[in-house]
Write an enzyme that holds these catalytic residues in place. Sequence first.
Site, mmCIF file in Angstrom:
data_model
loop_
_atom_site.group_PDB
_atom_site.id
_atom_site.type_symbol
_atom_site.label_atom_id
_atom_site.label_comp_id
_atom_site.label_asym_id
_atom_site.label_seq_id
_atom_site.Cartn_x
_atom_site.Cartn_y
_atom_site.Cartn_z
ATOM 1 N N HIS A 127 -4.866 -36.096 27.835
ATOM 2 C CA HIS A 127 -5.170 -35.234 26.517
ATOM 3 C C HIS A 127 -6.174 -35.157 26.503
ATOM 4 O O HIS A 127 -6.964 -35.660 27.396
ATOM 5 C CB HIS A 127 -4.394 -36.665 25.849
ATOM 6 N N ASP A 142 4.347 -36.566 24.814
ATOM 7 C CA ASP A 142 5.132 -35.826 25.147
ATOM 8 C C ASP A 142 6.226 -36.380 26.074
ATOM 9 O O ASP A 142 6.635 -35.486 26.018
ATOM 10 C CB ASP A 142 4.790 -34.630 25.141
HETATM 11 N N1 CMC Z 1 -1.651 -33.387 35.286
HETATM 12 C C1 CMC Z 1 -2.353 -32.583 36.677
HETATM 13 N N2 CMC Z 1 -3.764 -32.600 35.736
HETATM 14 C C2 CMC Z 1 -4.573 -33.185 34.774
HETATM 15 C C3 CMC Z 1 -3.046 -32.918 33.959
HETATM 16 C C4 CMC Z 1 -2.294 -32.688 33.740
HETATM 17 N N3 CMC Z 1 -1.140 -33.106 33.149
HETATM 18 N N4 CMC Z 1 -3.880 -33.326 32.764
HETATM 19 C C5 CMC Z 1 -5.332 -32.134 33.122
HETATM 20 N N5 CMC Z 1 -5.707 -32.686 34.882
HETATM 21 C C6 CMC Z 1 -6.438 -32.755 34.883
HETATM 22 C C7 CMC Z 1 -7.260 -31.020 35.429
HETATM 23 O O1 CMC Z 1 -6.783 -30.597 36.887
HETATM 24 C C8 CMC Z 1 -8.498 -31.166 35.641
HETATM 25 O O2 CMC Z 1 -9.197 -31.642 36.550
HETATM 26 P P1 CMC Z 1 -10.447 -30.551 37.414
HETATM 27 O O3 CMC Z 1 -11.174 -31.508 36.721
HETATM 28 O O4 CMC Z 1 -10.009 -31.764 38.801
HETATM 29 O O5 CMC Z 1 -9.976 -29.554 37.902
HETATM 30 C C9 CMC Z 1 -8.799 -32.045 34.429
HETATM 31 O O6 CMC Z 1 -7.827 -33.228 34.482
HETATM 32 C C10 CMC Z 1 -9.496 -31.860 33.060
HETATM 33 O O7 CMC Z 1 -8.139 -31.619 32.511
HETATM 34 P P2 CMC Z 1 -8.449 -30.167 31.585
HETATM 35 O O8 CMC Z 1 -7.258 -29.057 31.687
HETATM 36 O O9 CMC Z 1 -9.540 -29.354 31.765
HETATM 37 O O10 CMC Z 1 -8.421 -31.190 30.746
HETATM 38 P P3 CMC Z 1 -7.928 -30.713 28.373
HETATM 39 O O11 CMC Z 1 -8.407 -31.903 27.885
HETATM 40 O O12 CMC Z 1 -8.624 -28.999 28.252
HETATM 41 O O13 CMC Z 1 -6.464 -30.228 28.825
HETATM 42 C C11 CMC Z 1 -3.799 -31.319 27.971
HETATM 43 C C12 CMC Z 1 -5.202 -31.325 28.027
HETATM 44 C C13 CMC Z 1 -3.564 -31.482 27.527
HETATM 45 C C14 CMC Z 1 -4.163 -29.591 27.675
HETATM 46 C C15 CMC Z 1 -3.800 -31.251 29.404
HETATM 47 O O14 CMC Z 1 -4.098 -32.471 30.119
HETATM 48 C C16 CMC Z 1 -2.551 -30.998 29.638
HETATM 49 O O15 CMC Z 1 -2.775 -29.846 29.979
HETATM 50 N N6 CMC Z 1 -1.427 -31.547 30.512
HETATM 51 C C17 CMC Z 1 -0.180 -31.313 30.389
HETATM 52 C C18 CMC Z 1 0.199 -30.572 28.810
HETATM 53 C C19 CMC Z 1 1.027 -31.955 28.221
HETATM 54 O O16 CMC Z 1 1.272 -32.170 27.763
HETATM 55 N N7 CMC Z 1 0.103 -31.263 26.954
HETATM 56 C C20 CMC Z 1 0.708 -32.092 25.487
HETATM 57 C C21 CMC Z 1 -1.022 -32.498 25.114
HETATM 58 S S1 CMC Z 1 -0.204 -33.935 23.777
HETATM 59 C C22 CMC Z 1 0.460 -33.573 22.597
HETATM 60 C C23 CMC Z 1 0.350 -32.678 21.680
HETATM 61 O O17 CMC Z 1 -0.572 -31.884 21.667
HETATM 62 O O18 CMC Z 1 1.486 -32.067 22.038
#
Ligand code: CMC
Length: 376
Positions: A262, A313
């Site tokens: 998140h 989710d």
């Molecule tokens: N699986 C694997 N690695 C992850 C995940 C994940 N779900 N989420 C974050 N990471 C890692 C990512 O690879 C990165 O690692 P590194 O720094 O080594 O490259 C680090 O954590 C930071 O990730 P980010 O993508 O830069 O973080 P963000 O704040 O931009 O993204 C997020 C937040 C929710 C988009 C992301 O955690 C994600 O893609 N999660 C999976 C999709 C998901 O479940 N979305 C629902 C979010 S909550 C409810 C909603 O909004 O609907």
Amino acid sequence: MSGEHKGGLEDVVVSTSDVCFIDGDEGRLVYRGYDVNELVEHSSFEEVVYLLWHGGLPSRKELDAHRKALAATANRKLPPKLLGILRALPKRTSPMEVLRTGVSALSAFDPDAADNSREATLRKSIRLTARLPTLVAAWERIRRGKAPVAPNPRLGLAANFLATLSGTRPSPLAVKTFDVGLILHADHEFNASTFAARVTAATMSDVHSAITSAIGALKGPLHGGANEQVMRMVERIGTPARAEGWIRQALADKARIMGFGHRVYRVEDPRAKHLRRLATELGRQTGDTSDVEILDIVARIVSGDKRLFPNVDFYSGAAYASMGIPTDQFTPVFAMSRVAGWTAHVLEQHANNRLIRPRSDYTGPTHLAYVPLDRR
Ligand code: CMC
């Protein structure tokens, strides 16, 4: 112009707001001052909608009137011509595309469409919140070649939705679970879809346009679309016995695991534990807890390995699946709840508006000489 930024507007504070507070370190979610755990225990979705729109809890009289308005057939029923639009769509159209199209089309039938006053936006917000479930259920029936079921004004939003989706009376546990799911999804500060709604509202555009923008943003798998993707993962895993091997391989392949992580929470999303409990109870009632067992194994390994925690989710789909809701309807169900928050934010944006217009850090060339076409 240049400056330090992390991308994705991370940690950027866009404006003040009284609607919703998240403490990402403590794992707290607060609507208008009330902790979501309290609301789950004592409140109903209808009351939460009132709270989000009006800023305080209703008196009994106010709540009765609000419930009646949200349940009135005049507010829930779809215009017959709108049903005609739905019937004209290819049956393979995804439910989120149908919802986006349906909400956009609803404005053409709304008597207050051109009026952006608070009173008119509240009336439109009632109609949108009442009609989104009708739209979602109607598309489910239409794509299966069945007639939409008429809404029942004696039923609350959760019971009426489940009844119009399946054509049968839902169990009290399903209704309670669904209502709690609606409370948990109702608002979440400046998430991507809410921000999209506020950007649209800030041009002094109308609430239907703002909600159409929001639905488009919610659809993506990094936001609301994640709940559908979590269930696709469960389907691919198949059985609890295969879960550990599958998820270890996915982590080794550096895959993004849906339902984890998140932007704001550094600890477990406070909504996840409620959804896990409800999914487990429903699974027990239907005699099949395998989805939750798979999810528990995945959660244990991913949080141990990567210190990423389940978000809202992760467990919601397992609960919805136990109620017979098809996987590609999970995100529309999310929208049926979040429309309460989106509309609250549109009201707040309109009440103290300034155009939202950020800048980019331009990284391209600035002084290229034009080359005529025959010399390129
Ligand atoms: N699986 C694997 N690695 C992850 C995940 C994940 N779900 N989420 C974050 N990471 C890692 C990512 O690879 C990165 O690692 P590194 O720094 O080594 O490259 C680090 O954590 C930071 O990730 P980010 O993508 O830069 O973080 P963000 O704040 O931009 O993204 C997020 C937040 C929710 C988009 C992301 O955690 C994600 O893609 N999660 C999976 C999709 C998901 O479940 N979305 C629902 C979010 S909550 C409810 C909603 O909004 O609907």
